[in-house]
Design a protein around this motif. Structure first.
Motif, PDB file in Angstrom:
ATOM      1  N   PHE A  62       0.843  -1.199   0.000  1.00  0.00           N
ATOM      2  CA  PHE A  62       0.000   0.000   0.000  1.00  0.00           C
ATOM      3  C   PHE A  62       0.879   1.251   0.000  1.00  0.00           C
ATOM      4  CE2 PHE A  62      -2.470  -3.226   2.245  1.00  0.00           C
ATOM      5  CZ  PHE A  62      -3.725  -3.114   1.673  1.00  0.00           C
ATOM      6  N   LYS A  63       0.487   2.234  -0.770  1.00  0.00           N
ATOM      7  CA  LYS A  63       1.090   3.552  -0.611  1.00  0.00           C
ATOM      8  C   LYS A  63       0.514   4.142   0.671  1.00  0.00           C
ATOM      9  CE  LYS A  63       2.708   7.408  -3.313  1.00  0.00           C
ATOM     10  NZ  LYS A  63       2.742   8.044  -4.643  1.00  0.00           N
ATOM     11  N   LYS A  64       1.372   4.603   1.561  1.00  0.00           N
ATOM     12  CA  LYS A  64       0.916   5.019   2.895  1.00  0.00           C
ATOM     13  C   LYS A  64      -0.144   6.109   2.828  1.00  0.00           C
ATOM     14  CE  LYS A  64       5.220   3.752   5.215  1.00  0.00           C
ATOM     15  NZ  LYS A  64       6.480   4.270   5.800  1.00  0.00           N
ATOM     16  N   SER A  65       0.007   7.046   1.892  1.00  0.00           N
ATOM     17  CA  SER A  65      -0.974   8.136   1.789  1.00  0.00           C
ATOM     18  C   SER A  65      -2.356   7.597   1.427  1.00  0.00           C
ATOM     19  CB  SER A  65      -0.512   9.174   0.761  1.00  0.00           C
ATOM     20  OG  SER A  65      -0.249   8.553  -0.490  1.00  0.00           O
ATOM     21  N   ILE A  76     -15.183  -2.212  -1.412  1.00  0.00           N
ATOM     22  CA  ILE A  76     -13.990  -1.725  -0.712  1.00  0.00           C
ATOM     23  C   ILE A  76     -12.733  -2.335  -1.309  1.00  0.00           C
ATOM     24  CG2 ILE A  76     -12.740  -1.766   1.496  1.00  0.00           C
ATOM     25  CD1 ILE A  76     -15.457  -1.551   2.893  1.00  0.00           C
ATOM     26  N   ILE A  77     -12.767  -3.658  -1.529  1.00  0.00           N
ATOM     27  CA  ILE A  77     -11.598  -4.351  -2.085  1.00  0.00           C
ATOM     28  C   ILE A  77     -11.298  -3.832  -3.489  1.00  0.00           C
ATOM     29  CG2 ILE A  77     -10.757  -6.590  -2.901  1.00  0.00           C
ATOM     30  CD1 ILE A  77     -12.325  -7.864  -0.564  1.00  0.00           C
ATOM     31  N   GLN A  78     -12.350  -3.654  -4.276  1.00  0.00           N
ATOM     32  CA  GLN A  78     -12.162  -3.173  -5.642  1.00  0.00           C
ATOM     33  C   GLN A  78     -11.581  -1.761  -5.655  1.00  0.00           C
ATOM     34  OE1 GLN A  78     -15.674  -3.638  -8.075  1.00  0.00           O
ATOM     35  NE2 GLN A  78     -14.404  -3.982  -9.851  1.00  0.00           N
ATOM     36  N   GLY A  79     -12.006  -0.941  -4.718  1.00  0.00           N
ATOM     37  CA  GLY A  79     -11.554   0.450  -4.677  1.00  0.00           C
ATOM     38  C   GLY A  79     -10.201   0.642  -4.018  1.00  0.00           C
ATOM     39  N   ALA A  80      -9.694  -0.388  -3.351  1.00  0.00           N
ATOM     40  CA  ALA A  80      -8.424  -0.270  -2.631  1.00  0.00           C
ATOM     41  C   ALA A  80      -7.259  -0.195  -3.602  1.00  0.00           C
ATOM     42  CB  ALA A  80      -8.258  -1.448  -1.678  1.00  0.00           C
ATOM     43  N   ASN A  81      -6.451   0.848  -3.466  1.00  0.00           N
ATOM     44  CA  ASN A  81      -5.261   0.986  -4.294  1.00  0.00           C
ATOM     45  C   ASN A  81      -4.146   0.166  -3.648  1.00  0.00           C
ATOM     46  OD1 ASN A  81      -3.366   1.752  -6.137  1.00  0.00           O
ATOM     47  ND2 ASN A  81      -3.183   3.860  -5.426  1.00  0.00           N
ATOM     48  N   VAL A  82      -4.012  -1.070  -4.073  1.00  0.00           N
ATOM     49  CA  VAL A  82      -3.036  -1.992  -3.497  1.00  0.00           C
ATOM     50  C   VAL A  82      -2.380  -2.781  -4.619  1.00  0.00           C
ATOM     51  CG1 VAL A  82      -4.859  -3.712  -3.121  1.00  0.00           C
ATOM     52  CG2 VAL A  82      -2.709  -3.923  -1.867  1.00  0.00           C
ATOM     53  N   THR A  83      -1.094  -3.025  -4.472  1.00  0.00           N
ATOM     54  CA  THR A  83      -0.379  -3.898  -5.404  1.00  0.00           C
ATOM     55  C   THR A  83      -0.130  -5.217  -4.703  1.00  0.00           C
ATOM     56  OG1 THR A  83       0.682  -2.035  -6.522  1.00  0.00           O
ATOM     57  CG2 THR A  83       1.697  -4.205  -6.793  1.00  0.00           C
ATOM     58  N   LEU A  84      -0.504  -6.285  -5.364  1.00  0.00           N
ATOM     59  CA  LEU A  84      -0.461  -7.608  -4.754  1.00  0.00           C
ATOM     60  C   LEU A  84       0.659  -8.442  -5.371  1.00  0.00           C
ATOM     61  CD1 LEU A  84      -1.940  -9.509  -2.780  1.00  0.00           C
ATOM     62  CD2 LEU A  84      -3.453 -10.129  -4.655  1.00  0.00           C
ATOM     63  N   ILE A  85       1.446  -9.038  -4.483  1.00  0.00           N
ATOM     64  CA  ILE A  85       2.475 -10.000  -4.891  1.00  0.00           C
ATOM     65  C   ILE A  85       2.255 -11.257  -4.069  1.00  0.00           C
ATOM     66  CG2 ILE A  85       4.952 -10.518  -4.806  1.00  0.00           C
ATOM     67  CD1 ILE A  85       5.402  -7.514  -5.451  1.00  0.00           C
TER      68      ILE A  85
END
Length: 247
Positions: A36-39, A95-104
């Motif tokens: 996650f980007k902290k901001s 919520i999951i769809q809108g979350a700006n997260v990169t998954l590895i």
């Protein structure tokens, strides 16, 4: 004062790393690194999850555990009502769809591992190396060289945590596939009762990733949303970049 990364990583797993007794219903070990980007995390993701909890429970102390939600156990017994379950899952999916997260993520097939190798390594350690290498690459790609990024793991027990920290530091010091040090990565442990939005999202991601590998033809709404979150190559490739399946 150390330089800290603009990113934070939350880690969770699904399945176990035992090779002596393999569960045929889920013969995989899945490790998921959620970056996650902290901001974004502070301003958007945490508030969205807290609002969701206040709406459904009246407070924000509930921990969103995938297993308890799936099995409709307390405090999620109200999901036994189909209408409630549909609405709850719809809102959670948004919520999951809108979350700006990169998954590895790494998925270790324990059956194939034991067939291929006479003395296979610990699936957790294999998956950890794959995820650390790709997470480190992501950080460098995003201008984070020399900045400390914390990988947050849930505590499992003193012995297990010590072994994990030792392996994490070994991999970090040994370097990635090009023998480049992964000094930017640091390990932290959170108590199981910690109400961390990042750890809860990682917990919600891990099992669907495994099911996508185990039963690729079976439709799963959460899995389809998660698939869009994987780190990708410049040409859009996921395998090997955001998702490593081994062997």
């Amino acid at each position: 004062m150390p330089l800290f990364s603009d990113y934070v990583i939350y880690v969770d797993e699904s399945g176990d790393h035992d090779l002596t007794s393999i569960n045929e219903d889920f013969p995989l070990f899945v490790l998921a690194f959620c970056i996650f980007k902290k901001s974004d995390y502070v301003r958007e993701i945490v508030p969205a999850i807290q609002e969701f909890k206040f709406r459904w429970f009246g407070h924000d102390m509930v921990i969103l555990h995938e297993r308890e939600i799936r099995k409709q156990q307390a405090p999620f017994k109200f999901l036994q009502n189909q209408e409630n379950r549909q609405k709850f899952m719809d809102e959670l999916s948004v919520i999951i769809q809108g979350a700006n997260v990169t998954l590895i993520a790494s998925v270790i097939d324990k059956r194939s591992l034991t067939r291929r190798y006479a003395s296979p390594d610990n699936p957790y350690h294999i998956g950890l190396q794959f995820c650390m290498e790709r997470t480190h690459a992501f950080l460098l790609e995003n201008g984070q060289s020399g900045k400390i990024a914390h990988c947050m793991f849930e505590k499992r027990g003193a012995k297990e945590d010590n072994m994990l920290e030792l392996e994490f530091r070994r991999i970090k010091d040994r370097g990635n596939y090009n023998r480049i040090s992964m000094g930017e990565l640091n390990i932290c442990f959170a108590d199981k009762k910690a109400n961390s939005s990042g750890l809860q999202l990682a917990d919600l991601f891990a099992r669907p990733i495994g099911l996508g590998v185990l039963r690729p033809g079976q439709p799963n709404r959460t899995r389809e949303i998660i698939a869009e979150k994987f780190r990708r190559s410049p040409t859009g490739k996921t395998l090997g970049w955001g998702l490593k399946i081994f062997p």
